[in-house]
Design an enzyme around this catalytic site. Structure first.
Site, PDB file in Angstrom:
ATOM      1  N   LEU A 175      -5.603  -7.185  15.659  1.00  0.00           N
ATOM      2  CA  LEU A 175      -4.520  -7.492  14.717  1.00  0.00           C
ATOM      3  C   LEU A 175      -3.231  -6.721  14.999  1.00  0.00           C
ATOM      4  O   LEU A 175      -2.133  -7.279  14.900  1.00  0.00           O
ATOM      5  CB  LEU A 175      -4.994  -7.195  13.287  1.00  0.00           C
ATOM      6  CG  LEU A 175      -3.945  -7.355  12.189  1.00  0.00           C
ATOM      7  CD1 LEU A 175      -3.572  -8.811  12.002  1.00  0.00           C
ATOM      8  CD2 LEU A 175      -4.441  -6.759  10.876  1.00  0.00           C
ATOM      9  N   ASN A 176      -3.329  -5.451  15.345  1.00  0.00           N
ATOM     10  CA  ASN A 176      -2.132  -4.614  15.400  1.00  0.00           C
ATOM     11  C   ASN A 176      -1.210  -4.917  16.583  1.00  0.00           C
ATOM     12  O   ASN A 176      -0.121  -4.344  16.671  1.00  0.00           O
ATOM     13  CB  ASN A 176      -2.520  -3.135  15.406  1.00  0.00           C
ATOM     14  CG  ASN A 176      -2.988  -2.680  14.043  1.00  0.00           C
ATOM     15  OD1 ASN A 176      -3.043  -3.476  13.119  1.00  0.00           O
ATOM     16  ND2 ASN A 176      -3.337  -1.422  13.912  1.00  0.00           N
ATOM     17  N   TYR A 177      -1.629  -5.798  17.502  1.00  0.00           N
ATOM     18  CA  TYR A 177      -0.698  -6.222  18.556  1.00  0.00           C
ATOM     19  C   TYR A 177       0.152  -7.411  18.118  1.00  0.00           C
ATOM     20  O   TYR A 177       1.091  -7.796  18.819  1.00  0.00           O
ATOM     21  CB  TYR A 177      -1.454  -6.577  19.839  1.00  0.00           C
ATOM     22  CG  TYR A 177      -2.123  -5.401  20.510  1.00  0.00           C
ATOM     23  CD1 TYR A 177      -1.756  -4.088  20.204  1.00  0.00           C
ATOM     24  CD2 TYR A 177      -3.130  -5.589  21.437  1.00  0.00           C
ATOM     25  CE1 TYR A 177      -2.390  -3.015  20.800  1.00  0.00           C
ATOM     26  CE2 TYR A 177      -3.759  -4.519  22.055  1.00  0.00           C
ATOM     27  CZ  TYR A 177      -3.390  -3.231  21.732  1.00  0.00           C
ATOM     28  OH  TYR A 177      -4.017  -2.169  22.330  1.00  0.00           O
ATOM     29  N   ILE A 180       0.850  -1.193   0.000  1.00  0.00           N
ATOM     30  CA  ILE A 180       0.000   0.000   0.000  1.00  0.00           C
ATOM     31  C   ILE A 180       0.885   1.241   0.000  1.00  0.00           C
ATOM     32  O   ILE A 180       1.730   1.421   0.881  1.00  0.00           O
ATOM     33  CB  ILE A 180      -0.952  -0.003   1.209  1.00  0.00           C
ATOM     34  CG1 ILE A 180      -1.883  -1.212   1.113  1.00  0.00           C
ATOM     35  CG2 ILE A 180      -1.759   1.287   1.264  1.00  0.00           C
ATOM     36  CD1 ILE A 180      -2.744  -1.452   2.326  1.00  0.00           C
TER      37      ILE A 180
END
Length: 359
Positions: free
Chosen positions: A298-300, A49
């Site tokens: 998710l971001n951990y 991205i």
């Protein structure tokens, strides 16, 4: 500000992505499914991205700021209150009441709660529990005090305990700098620094009982270091369907738990001890958190909940952690992944797998 405005992914209008064939795609050329997947679905599973285009709001001509993402008042209000278990400061009552109030109060109010085992100031050589509530309110101090007098009188908040400041100053305050520190400190970088940490996560759908909290305090004191952060949901998060973006944790979640343990000293044995400790607390919390699946953030990037070796069992391994991170959205993410990257070029230990029968 997620209770007021939702998540960043809820404000994305367009994106630029390099696909597996090296083509640069935008929203139109990548199609609805891929655009959906890269908003909260772990975009690194689908490509590289390059940029996101974020929705703006109209700004009056007489306002000096020319770009505005969301409306924020000239001044916001913040406060921090601490309560100690061994000083008989009704800690259990406050934590129990927080679970009722923080996800349901005015959408302009966000109250984070930290729960940590620390050395007692009353009984030398013993551990106790400290509860800290840190808040940002999109309004002034008088409005905030009046709101919490009504919704959360157990806190005993007074106006002299509230600080009013600009939004960027509140960012500095949240970063644990002293009040009055210039925002330029946020540009400081120390690339040679390092520390050690482990994070895990859970979601809570029903309040933890007072008996459950009392039991939890004992377990946390026994373990000695691992703490909890409760981040409230509700508000705008309840209004957005689970399937609107790939991020699924919306209505029904009272708050997200972050498990945290930090240490400064090097050493494998020390690391093993702290990681074992946080895993044990995670196990203790099983009765109190979401089930079928036991959801995660998710971001951990918690590799404890599953790792993909990206071999012949890739789909089965990916499903283990995938449904925890994405709930029912996982299966749509697999379809998107299979269509845009059938040979699983973009992969990591917890990427979205392909469906081998469709690839």
């Amino acid at each position: 500000m997620l209770r007021k405005h939702g998540l960043s992914v809820d404000h994305v209008l367009d994106a630029k992505l390099v696909d597996v064939n090296g083509k640069i795609l935008d929203k139109e050329s990548m199609g609805e499914d891929l655009f959906w997947a890269i908003r909260g679905g772990g975009g690194a599973s689908s490509g590289v991205i390059l940029s996101y285009k974020i929705k703006l709001i109209p700004v009056p001509e007489n306002v000096s700021v020319k770009i505005k993402l969301i409306p924020v008042p000239e001044n916001v209000s913040v406060f921090r209150i601490e309560r100690s278990l061994d000083e008989e400061e009704n800690v259990t009552d406050i934590v129990y009441k927080w679970q009722q109030v923080a996800p349901t109060t005015d959408d302009n109010l966000w109250m984070r709660m930290l729960i940590q085992p620390v050395s007692s100031r009353v009984n030398e050589g013993e551990k106790t529990i400290i509860v800290s509530i840190l808040t940002m309110f999109l309004g002034n101090a008088e409005e905030l005090v009046a709101l919490l007098d009504k919704d959360f009188p157990e806190l005993g908040l007074k106006k002299d305990g509230v600080m009013e400041m600009s939004w960027i100053e509140s960012v500095v305050w949240w970063a644990n700098y002293d009040n009055g520190t210039s925002p330029s400190v946020l540009l400081d970088r120390n690339p040679d620094s390092a520390n050690f940490l482990k994070r895990k996560s859970d979601y809570v759908h029903t309040p933890i009982s007072k008996d459950g909290l009392e039991w939890l305090w004992k377990k946390m004191i026994e373990l000695g270091k691992t703490g909890l952060v409760f981040n409230p949901y509700g508000g705008k998060m309840n209004e957005i369907p689970d399937s609107a973006t790939a991020f699924p944790h919306r209505a029904g979640n009272l708050f997200k738990i972050q498990y945290f343990v930090n240490w400064d000293e090097e050493g494998i044995e020390l690391e093993k001890n702290y990681i074992a400790q946080i895993r044990r607390l995670y196990s203790y919390m099983t009765p109190f958190v979401s089930k079928n699946p036991r959801s995660a953030f998710l971001n951990y990037r918690d590799l404890d909940i599953g790792i993909n070796n990206n071999d012949k069992n890739s789909y089965e391994e990916g499903e283990v952690y995938g449904v925890k991170y994405f709930n029912d959205n996982f299966h749509r993410l697999v379809k998107v992944k299979t269509a845009v990257d059938p040979h699983n070029f973009f992969r990591n230990e917890q990427s979205i797998p392909t469906n081998p029968s469709k690839a």
